[in-house]
Design an enzyme around this catalytic site. Structure first.
Site, PDB file in Angstrom:
ATOM      1  N   LYS A 175       0.853  -1.181   0.000  1.00  0.00           N
ATOM      2  CA  LYS A 175       0.000   0.000   0.000  1.00  0.00           C
ATOM      3  C   LYS A 175       0.889   1.231   0.000  1.00  0.00           C
ATOM      4  O   LYS A 175       1.897   1.277   0.699  1.00  0.00           O
ATOM      5  CB  LYS A 175      -0.893   0.000   1.244  1.00  0.00           C
ATOM      6  CG  LYS A 175      -1.779   1.217   1.397  1.00  0.00           C
ATOM      7  CD  LYS A 175      -2.371   1.296   2.792  1.00  0.00           C
ATOM      8  CE  LYS A 175      -1.909   2.551   3.479  1.00  0.00           C
ATOM      9  NZ  LYS A 175      -2.493   2.760   4.797  1.00  0.00           N
ATOM     10  N   TRP A 216      -9.565   0.585   1.437  1.00  0.00           N
ATOM     11  CA  TRP A 216     -10.590   1.279   2.235  1.00  0.00           C
ATOM     12  C   TRP A 216     -10.022   2.366   3.144  1.00  0.00           C
ATOM     13  O   TRP A 216     -10.550   2.624   4.214  1.00  0.00           O
ATOM     14  CB  TRP A 216     -11.408   0.271   3.044  1.00  0.00           C
ATOM     15  CG  TRP A 216     -11.989  -0.816   2.208  1.00  0.00           C
ATOM     16  CD1 TRP A 216     -13.055  -0.701   1.345  1.00  0.00           C
ATOM     17  CD2 TRP A 216     -11.549  -2.172   2.138  1.00  0.00           C
ATOM     18  NE1 TRP A 216     -13.293  -1.917   0.742  1.00  0.00           N
ATOM     19  CE2 TRP A 216     -12.395  -2.836   1.216  1.00  0.00           C
ATOM     20  CE3 TRP A 216     -10.544  -2.901   2.767  1.00  0.00           C
ATOM     21  CZ2 TRP A 216     -12.250  -4.190   0.899  1.00  0.00           C
ATOM     22  CZ3 TRP A 216     -10.389  -4.246   2.450  1.00  0.00           C
ATOM     23  CH2 TRP A 216     -11.235  -4.871   1.530  1.00  0.00           C
ATOM     24  N   HIS A 217      -8.941   3.005   2.711  1.00  0.00           N
ATOM     25  CA  HIS A 217      -8.341   4.065   3.514  1.00  0.00           C
ATOM     26  C   HIS A 217      -8.522   5.427   2.856  1.00  0.00           C
ATOM     27  O   HIS A 217      -7.662   6.296   2.961  1.00  0.00           O
ATOM     28  CB  HIS A 217      -6.845   3.782   3.737  1.00  0.00           C
ATOM     29  CG  HIS A 217      -6.589   2.569   4.570  1.00  0.00           C
ATOM     30  ND1 HIS A 217      -5.334   2.019   4.722  1.00  0.00           N
ATOM     31  CD2 HIS A 217      -7.425   1.789   5.289  1.00  0.00           C
ATOM     32  CE1 HIS A 217      -5.416   0.955   5.504  1.00  0.00           C
ATOM     33  NE2 HIS A 217      -6.677   0.796   5.850  1.00  0.00           N
ATOM     34  N   TYR A 218      -9.639   5.619   2.188  1.00  0.00           N
ATOM     35  CA  TYR A 218      -9.866   6.891   1.514  1.00  0.00           C
ATOM     36  C   TYR A 218     -10.091   8.013   2.537  1.00  0.00           C
ATOM     37  O   TYR A 218     -10.554   7.789   3.649  1.00  0.00           O
ATOM     38  CB  TYR A 218     -11.041   6.797   0.538  1.00  0.00           C
ATOM     39  CG  TYR A 218     -12.259   6.081   1.048  1.00  0.00           C
ATOM     40  CD1 TYR A 218     -13.178   6.731   1.849  1.00  0.00           C
ATOM     41  CD2 TYR A 218     -12.494   4.751   0.727  1.00  0.00           C
ATOM     42  CE1 TYR A 218     -14.298   6.080   2.321  1.00  0.00           C
ATOM     43  CE2 TYR A 218     -13.609   4.078   1.199  1.00  0.00           C
ATOM     44  CZ  TYR A 218     -14.514   4.756   1.989  1.00  0.00           C
ATOM     45  OH  TYR A 218     -15.616   4.106   2.465  1.00  0.00           O
ATOM     46  N   HIS A 219      -9.736   9.208   2.132  1.00  0.00           N
ATOM     47  CA  HIS A 219      -9.787  10.360   3.025  1.00  0.00           C
ATOM     48  C   HIS A 219      -9.850  11.630   2.178  1.00  0.00           C
ATOM     49  O   HIS A 219      -9.769  11.580   0.956  1.00  0.00           O
ATOM     50  CB  HIS A 219      -8.548  10.392   3.935  1.00  0.00           C
ATOM     51  CG  HIS A 219      -7.259  10.296   3.182  1.00  0.00           C
ATOM     52  ND1 HIS A 219      -6.719   9.094   2.779  1.00  0.00           N
ATOM     53  CD2 HIS A 219      -6.391  11.243   2.752  1.00  0.00           C
ATOM     54  CE1 HIS A 219      -5.586   9.304   2.124  1.00  0.00           C
ATOM     55  NE2 HIS A 219      -5.368  10.600   2.092  1.00  0.00           N
TER      56      HIS A 219
END
Length: 614
Positions: free
Chosen positions: A445, A545-548
């Site tokens: 990632k 799933w680490h969107y920001h």
């Protein structure tokens, strides 16, 4: 500013030896067919996205929105009972009257959430009340957002790790208070995981491949290889942000489920700036309710609806780019072109490694933190195709949102994804031997990332997903980091430490070709994917799933998370981040909720008091 102290955790919260185990077939397996391997990979991906809490707490303040009066008043209104909203509201409830409005349901008592035998059903559930709301970004990458009390902490892989000291300093957070807030969270939800054979091999392989030093078990962000924390307890129960509501003062908090906020209400009467006064929300029956702030200069509305929901709600409420809002007939409260900008999702790429030896079922436990900007993690599984324990139902294997049951047939054009085609795919899956579902994947990632995009409204319905573009690898430095990360994974696979869990006659190129065929996104594939790692990164990109972003600090909110241009309104969640913290963000999002709760309390009391223990 207080010092941010690294505290290595070496023995707390030990897990019982039976945690995360599953019986496995000890026979050696033949090389799994490519289709079966692909199905396993996605079953494993989806298996990481569940919320398991066996025993519901006795929250007397937890109610359904249809029980709410038509009009009510509070000192604080928190929109979103997610990873940030729960610790924030729990903290504010000690001394104030707090309302939490959560559009989803409870994580407790739903078999698809609480029962391990059904965890993959959560993402396969496409009903209106599902805890996971799917969306596909404009980049063509499949994704999901939480719709449940506890937010993303109910759907993720459970990995718990703090942000780096440099991240804390850059955010302008007080180091001592950040440490205390992390510790407050950890007392309720964080544990040390058991590290079994496959994860040990990954750890030792990372060290052998040069990702050192060995930092052992720690919550801290340190270069090298470490075992991180987990939000699964020693009995295998997932601990989520919803469990942080145990710290709340019951008389000071009301949590309404299935409460969808459609608009923040403002007044301009006698003011130079708009003042947030309340919210309009509706219950599951569509009945509208209004909640207003009590009179008082310190009372506020706090939006904690996540990286998708928070910028969406600001726009629906009239805060956003003028032309975009007017195109939907929305009255403009503040022309704020930066709302929805800076949307970013850390791109993930992986290599699937089928195993000749039995492997344990493991979630993300080990991480290699490189100095070139990539994080290396892994997960393994055996026989994820769980039989249906209901004897009245036929044997069915479910692989979450990537199952044929949900219409995800990568090799079948969308218009040909008929019920008959799906039924044939389900039948074929059921016919696969369980030994086909054995192995693991090693993923990388990208830190940051440097690439970013934007969010726009599609409709004025708050339940609809907005349009989101992440622009993966738009910055060439992200692509360079991906290539280095994939090369690191290749080195790990070739190590002596990992040799037990790979077939010696399957080349790295063959593993890349296998992974390339997985239906991870809607992008076309290229013939040179296994030859060009740049192309491989682009073609096989997926989310972790680490969107920001969308409501970033210094662009939409100030350093105290107050929305620029209006009064009595803040945004406190991952939408304010410019970069994803640490290797995984949930620990820092929970910390931020507690941290800002304390800070807001102190502002209300006009003191600089230290951390208040519950």
């Amino acid at each position: 500013m207080g010092g941010y102290v690294l505290r290595r955790r070496t023995g707390a919260h030990l897990c019982a030896p039976h945690c995360y185990t599953e019986s496995v077939n000890t026979d050696q397996m033949a090389f799994a067919p490519r289709t079966a391997v692909a199905m396993f990979f996605f079953g494993l991906l989806c298996s990481l996205r569940f919320c398991y809490s066996e025993k519901p707490p006795n929250y007397t303040f937890l109610k359904h929105a249809h029980e709410a009066p038509a009009v009510s008043r509070y000192d604080y209104i928190v929109v979103g009972g997610g990873t940030a909203g729960c610790p924030l509201a729990a903290t504010l409830s000690r001394g104030s009257k707090v309302l939490v409005l959560e559009r989803g349901g409870s994580p407790y008592g739903n078999r698809n959430i609480s029962n391990l035998a059904h965890f993959a059903d959560t993402l396969a559930d496409d009903s209106p009340g599902s805890p996971a709301q799917r969306f596909v970004s404009e980049d063509g990458v499949l994704n999901a957002r939480a719709r449940v009390l506890g937010g993303g902490s109910c759907l993720n892989a459970g990995f718990y790790t703090r942000a780096s000291p440099a991240y804390v300093r850059a955010a302008g957070w007080d180091g001592a208070r950040a440490n205390a807030s992390y510790a407050w969270v950890e007392r309720a939800v964080a544990h040390e995981p058991p590290v079994r054979q496959w994860q040990r091999a990954l750890r030792d392989g990372l060290l052998e491949a040069g990702v050192g030093p060995n930092n052992g078990f720690t919550y801290d962000h340190l270069y090298g290889t470490k075992v991180g924390g987990t939000i699964f307890d020693r009995h295998g129960n997932r601990r989520t942000a919803a469990d942080l509501l145990q710290y709340a003062h019951p008389a000071g908090i009301t949590v309404l489920l299935r409460a969808t906020v459609s608009q923040i209400l403002f007044t301009r009467k006698g003011r130079s700036r708009p003042l947030a006064t309340g919210v309009l929300f509706q219950d599951s029956a569509g009945k509208k309710h209004r909640a207003y702030l009590n009179k008082g200069p310190k009372n506020e509305i706090i939006v904690s609806a996540g990286a998708i929901g928070s910028p969406q709600l600001l726009m629906l409420s009239g805060i956003g780019p003028r032309e975009h809002l007017q195109s939907f007939g929305i009255d403009v409260v503040v022309d704020q072109p930066m709302v929805g900008q800076g949307m970013a999702d850390n791109p993930m790429n992986a290599i699937f490694v089928p195993s000749p030896a039995p492997v344990e079922v493991s979630l993300i436990q080990v991480v290699g933190i490189t100095r070139f900007g990539s994080f290396i993690e892994g997960a393994s599984g055996s026989n994820f195709a769980t039989p249906n324990p209901n004897l009245d139902q036929p044997h069915r294997r479910n692989f979450g949102m990537f199952s044929p049951q949900t219409g995800q047939l990568a090799t079948v054009p969308p218009k040909q994804r008929t019920p008959e085609a799906i039924a044939r795919a389900v039948e074929a899956m059921d016919g696969l031997d369980e030994s086909s579902f054995r192995g693991g994947f090693i993923l990388e990632k990208i830190i940051g990332p440097l690439s970013s995009g934007h969010l726009e409204l599609r409709t004025t319905d708050p339940d609809d997903n907005p349009s989101v573009t992440f622009n993966y690898f738009a910055d060439p430095r992200d692509l360079e980091r991906c290539v280095k990360g994939v090369k690191t994974i290749e080195r790990v696979i070739k190590t002596k430490a990992f040799s037990r869990f790979r077939y010696p006659y399957i080349s790295i190129e063959a593993l890349l070709n296998i992974t390339t065929n997985f239906p991870v996104n809607l992008l076309p594939r290229h013939d040179n994917d296994s030859k060009s790692l740049q192309q491989y990164c682009k073609d096989t990109v997926m989310t972790i799933w680490h969107y920001h972003g969308g409501c970033q600090v210094d662009r939409v909110v100030d350093r105290d998370y107050r929305v620029l241009g209006v009064d009595a309104l803040r945004v406190i969640d991952g939408s304010t981040f410019k970069n994803s913290p640490g290797t995984n963000p949930q620990a820092t999002v929970m910390m931020l909720g507690r941290y800002m709760g304390i800070k807001i309390q102190n502002e209300r009391l006009n003191t600089k008091g230290s951390e208040r223990r519950p």
